[in-house]
Scaffold this motif. Sequence first.
Motif, PDB file in Angstrom:
ATOM      1  N   ALA A   1      -3.584  33.812   0.972  1.00 51.28           N
ATOM      2  CA  ALA A   1      -4.730  32.911   1.123  1.00 51.28           C
ATOM      3  C   ALA A   1      -4.349  31.452   0.918  1.00 51.28           C
ATOM      4  N   ALA A   2      -3.469  31.190  -0.050  1.00 53.54           N
ATOM      5  CA  ALA A   2      -3.162  29.800  -0.418  1.00 53.54           C
ATOM      6  C   ALA A   2      -2.032  29.184   0.398  1.00 53.54           C
ATOM      7  N   TYR A   3      -1.045  30.003   0.798  1.00 50.50           N
ATOM      8  CA  TYR A   3       0.171  29.429   1.385  1.00 50.50           C
ATOM      9  C   TYR A   3       0.524  29.961   2.769  1.00 50.50           C
ATOM     10  N   GLY A   4      -0.212  30.952   3.239  1.00 48.23           N
ATOM     11  CA  GLY A   4       0.096  31.516   4.551  1.00 48.23           C
ATOM     12  C   GLY A   4      -0.032  30.486   5.663  1.00 48.23           C
ATOM     13  N   VAL A   5       0.913  30.486   6.595  1.00 46.88           N
ATOM     14  CA  VAL A   5       0.939  29.521   7.698  1.00 46.88           C
ATOM     15  C   VAL A   5       1.041  30.264   9.029  1.00 46.88           C
ATOM     16  N   ASP A   6       0.069  30.028   9.898  1.00 47.65           N
ATOM     17  CA  ASP A   6       0.126  30.565  11.264  1.00 47.65           C
ATOM     18  C   ASP A   6       0.991  29.619  12.081  1.00 47.65           C
ATOM     19  N   ALA A   7       2.290  29.708  11.881  1.00 46.10           N
ATOM     20  CA  ALA A   7       3.211  28.735  12.460  1.00 46.10           C
ATOM     21  C   ALA A   7       3.363  28.877  13.966  1.00 46.10           C
ATOM     22  N   ASP A   8       3.201  30.090  14.506  1.00 49.20           N
ATOM     23  CA  ASP A   8       3.343  30.255  15.946  1.00 49.20           C
ATOM     24  C   ASP A   8       2.039  29.996  16.701  1.00 49.20           C
ATOM     25  N   LYS A   9       0.988  29.612  15.941  1.00 49.28           N
ATOM     26  CA  LYS A   9      -0.286  29.154  16.527  1.00 49.28           C
ATOM     27  C   LYS A   9      -0.937  30.186  17.452  1.00 49.28           C
ATOM     28  N   ASN A  10      -0.843  31.453  17.076  1.00 47.94           N
ATOM     29  CA  ASN A  10      -1.472  32.478  17.920  1.00 47.94           C
ATOM     30  C   ASN A  10      -2.793  32.981  17.328  1.00 47.94           C
ATOM     31  N   GLY A  11      -3.253  32.306  16.284  1.00 48.07           N
ATOM     32  CA  GLY A  11      -4.529  32.668  15.676  1.00 48.07           C
ATOM     33  C   GLY A  11      -4.445  33.798  14.674  1.00 48.07           C
ATOM     34  N   LYS A  12      -3.237  34.311  14.405  1.00 49.59           N
ATOM     35  CA  LYS A  12      -3.056  35.399  13.451  1.00 49.59           C
ATOM     36  C   LYS A  12      -1.974  35.028  12.439  1.00 49.59           C
ATOM     37  N   LEU A  13      -2.126  35.522  11.216  1.00 49.24           N
ATOM     38  CA  LEU A  13      -1.095  35.350  10.201  1.00 49.24           C
ATOM     39  C   LEU A  13      -0.340  36.670  10.097  1.00 49.24           C
TER      40      LEU A  13
END
Length: 407
Positions: free
Chosen positions: A197-209
């Motif tokens: 919740a605090a640090y997760g990054v959707d780095a590939d920008k596909n709308g999912k973590l």
Amino acid sequence: MFRFIFLFILTISAGTSLAKADDTLSADTTQNFEAFLADIRIKAIKQGISKATLDRAFNGLTPDPKVIQYDRNQAEFTLNFWRYMNSRVSNNRLEEGKVKLEENRPLLERIYKKYGVQPSILVAFWGLETNYGKHVGKMALVRSLATLSFDLRRREFFTKELLILLKLIDQEKLPHNAQGSWAGAMGNTQFMPSNVAAYGVDADKNGKLDLWGSKEDIFHSSTNFLKRIGWHRGERWGREVTVPEDFDFSLASLKIKKTIREWESLGIKRADGKKNSRSLLSPPEASLILPMGHKGPAFLVYRNFYAILRWNRSILYALSVGYLSDRLNGQPVLIAESADEPSLSRDDVFAIQTTLNELGFNAGKPDGFSGPKTRNATRDYQRANNLAIDGYVGYQLLQQLKKQNEY
């Protein structure tokens, strides 16, 4: 003489009984699991979690006894430094880590430029947590965290994690049947729900973590976590050192911090014989730790070591991450010679705690886990008996207490 021998045998017997009993849920006997889940449901609804999510999560849910067994028998509790290090930083893990480092170097170098966390550190975490994604865990996260929340040992912590997990499921950020470790950690680098919740990054920008299959999400999230919990760009985690025989070993503590120059004035030297650098990236302070007492290896650890500890509070784990990272960077093996000292069981630690208490050194309520009170009591015992005051709760201490009780 016979009284003391009887006391120590009785202590070990009591420890055996307690350790076996502690492998069961230490839950509030006034409340059953269903009533506990009803309380969790009330708290969850107050946080906006939907009834549909809770119905699906709690339908037919029962505690998992295996989770408690795993909790009570963690390797960090039962293995000494050499046994832990040699198993965690094995030749196979090192060689595979080198391959993984090169395979992912372009991505890891981009992340390093953004966050300042060295590629080798990220690969070391990956290797220690899941053996590079091979063992991400197959236990139902809701059931594991509900079991640990019902248990009294760390109820507050795991209840918080359970509620966050339920919220992530309710928000469709995680599937309702998400799987992970027995402790509720998930993905390639084993994030707890609060870290997702605090640090997760959707780095590939596909709308999912996706901490299971997306290298972008996995490494960006892990690096974001390390950066935000105190990682400093370009600095080491620590290094192996040597300590003079006449050293005041009571100074070996994470609570005691001195400059490198101050440690040098006390006779602390780099184990490789080289001079410490005075560059701008030199850490301002360091602490000395002796993971196997004054006869074992010694390390000066810097502020990045504390960041590793915020990921996992085990000193053995943090040393293993740092050492694996160094080896991945081509640095040599530890100079201190490996010692084949037997590890202590929980029964052994329980016996030590009880005997220290009987001798007038307050180790707290015996539980088979070597925590701060046990180490402080050990230091008091060592001080009273003119021993090196290193606070090490190990095989030698067990033998010393047995020998003392024979007279």
